[in-house]
Write a protein that holds these residues in place. Structure first.
Motif, mmCIF file in Angstrom:
data_model
loop_
_atom_site.group_PDB
_atom_site.id
_atom_site.type_symbol
_atom_site.label_atom_id
_atom_site.label_comp_id
_atom_site.label_asym_id
_atom_site.label_seq_id
_atom_site.Cartn_x
_atom_site.Cartn_y
_atom_site.Cartn_z
ATOM 1 N N ASP A 62 12.527 -9.033 -3.506
ATOM 2 C CA ASP A 62 12.410 -9.099 -4.957
ATOM 3 C C ASP A 62 12.541 -10.538 -5.415
ATOM 4 O O ASP A 62 13.497 -11.229 -5.064
ATOM 5 N N LEU A 67 13.339 -4.091 -12.341
ATOM 6 C CA LEU A 67 12.768 -2.979 -11.591
ATOM 7 C C LEU A 67 12.064 -1.970 -12.494
ATOM 8 O O LEU A 67 11.708 -0.884 -12.057
ATOM 9 N N SER A 73 4.464 -6.170 -10.266
ATOM 10 C CA SER A 73 4.646 -5.554 -8.948
ATOM 11 C C SER A 73 4.528 -6.574 -7.818
ATOM 12 O O SER A 73 5.094 -6.379 -6.749
ATOM 13 N N ARG A 76 7.954 -7.844 -6.879
ATOM 14 C CA ARG A 76 8.969 -6.880 -6.449
ATOM 15 C C ARG A 76 8.905 -6.739 -4.941
ATOM 16 O O ARG A 76 7.878 -6.975 -4.317
ATOM 17 N N ASP A 113 5.913 -2.328 -3.163
ATOM 18 C CA ASP A 113 7.032 -1.869 -3.989
ATOM 19 C C ASP A 113 6.887 -0.429 -4.449
ATOM 20 O O ASP A 113 7.728 0.069 -5.171
#
Length: 174
Positions: A62, A67, A73, A76, A113
Motif C-alpha cells: 500500500d 482503503l 487501486s 493499493r 488489490d
C-alpha cells in the motif's frame, strides 16, 4: 556474480537510466539475481517512467492508507485471493518487494488489490489470474503433502499452510 561482458552490459543499462529511482530498481533486479537478459528487457520497459509510475508498478505494498473504494487501486497493495491464502500472499509480497520484475509481472496481470469473495466457486471471475493461481498452487501443494489446506472462498475461511519452505525457495531472489 556477473561475467565481464554481463557487467559491462549492466553498467550500460545503469548509465542509460532516466532517474536515480530507475537506477535503483535496476540494481534491485540485479540483487534479485535476475539474468541480464531479464534486466535488459526490464530496463527498456521502465526507461523514462515517472517516479510515481515506478513506485506504483514495481512494488505491491500500500502506498496510501486509504482503503475506501474511491482510493486509487494502483496505489493499493496485494490482497489475498482466498479465505486461507494469507501465507501464500506473504510469499508473493516478499518476492515482489525484493524483485521489481516480479512485482511488475503481478501488477501487469490485473488489479492486485481486488479479491472475490468466492474465487473457488467462481474462478472465471478472478481479476488477476497470476496472483490467484500462484496463491492456489502454494495451498494445493501443501494440501497434497498433508501440510495445509486447499484454497477456500473468502466467505468460508479455514486454515491455510505454513509457508517457510516456500519462502526458503525464494532465498536467492530475496
Amino acid at each position: 556474480a556477473l561475467s565481464e561482458s554481463e557487467n559491462s552490459e549492466f553498467r550500460s543499462l545503469l548509465d542509460q537510466a532516466g532517474s536515480d529511482m530507475e537506477w535503483a530498481f535496476l540494481l534491485k533486479a540485479a540483487a534479485a539475481q535476475r539474468p541480464i537478459s531479464d534486466i535488459d528487457a526490464f530496463a527498456v520497459r521502465i526507461r523514462g517512467m515517472s517516479e510515481r509510475w515506478l513506485m506504483r508498478n514495481l512494488m505491491v505494498v500500500d502506498l496510501v492508507n486509504d482503503l475506501s473504494p474511491e482510493a486509487d487501486s494502483e496505489e493499493r497493495g496485494i490482497t489475498q485471493q482466498y479465505g486461507n491464502s494469507c501465507g501464500p500472499t506473504s510469499v508473493q509480497l516478499i518476492h515482489a518487494q525484493a524483485d521489481p520484475i516480479y512485482a511488475l509481472e503481478l501488477r501487469s496481470g490485473g488489479p492486485v488489490d481486488q479479491a472475490l469473495d468466492q474465487a473457488v466457486t467462481n474462478p472465471e471471475s478472478i481479476t488477476n489470474e497470476q496472483l490467484a493461481s500462484e496463491q492456489a498452487a502454494i495451498l494445493n501443494t501443501h494440501a497434497a503433502a498433508g501440510t495445509g489446506n486447499a484454497p477456500t472462498d473468502r466467505t468460508n475461511p479455514t486454515g491455510g499452510a505454513w509457508v517457510e519452505s516456500d519462502l526458503a525457495a525464494l532465498s536467492n531472489a530475496t
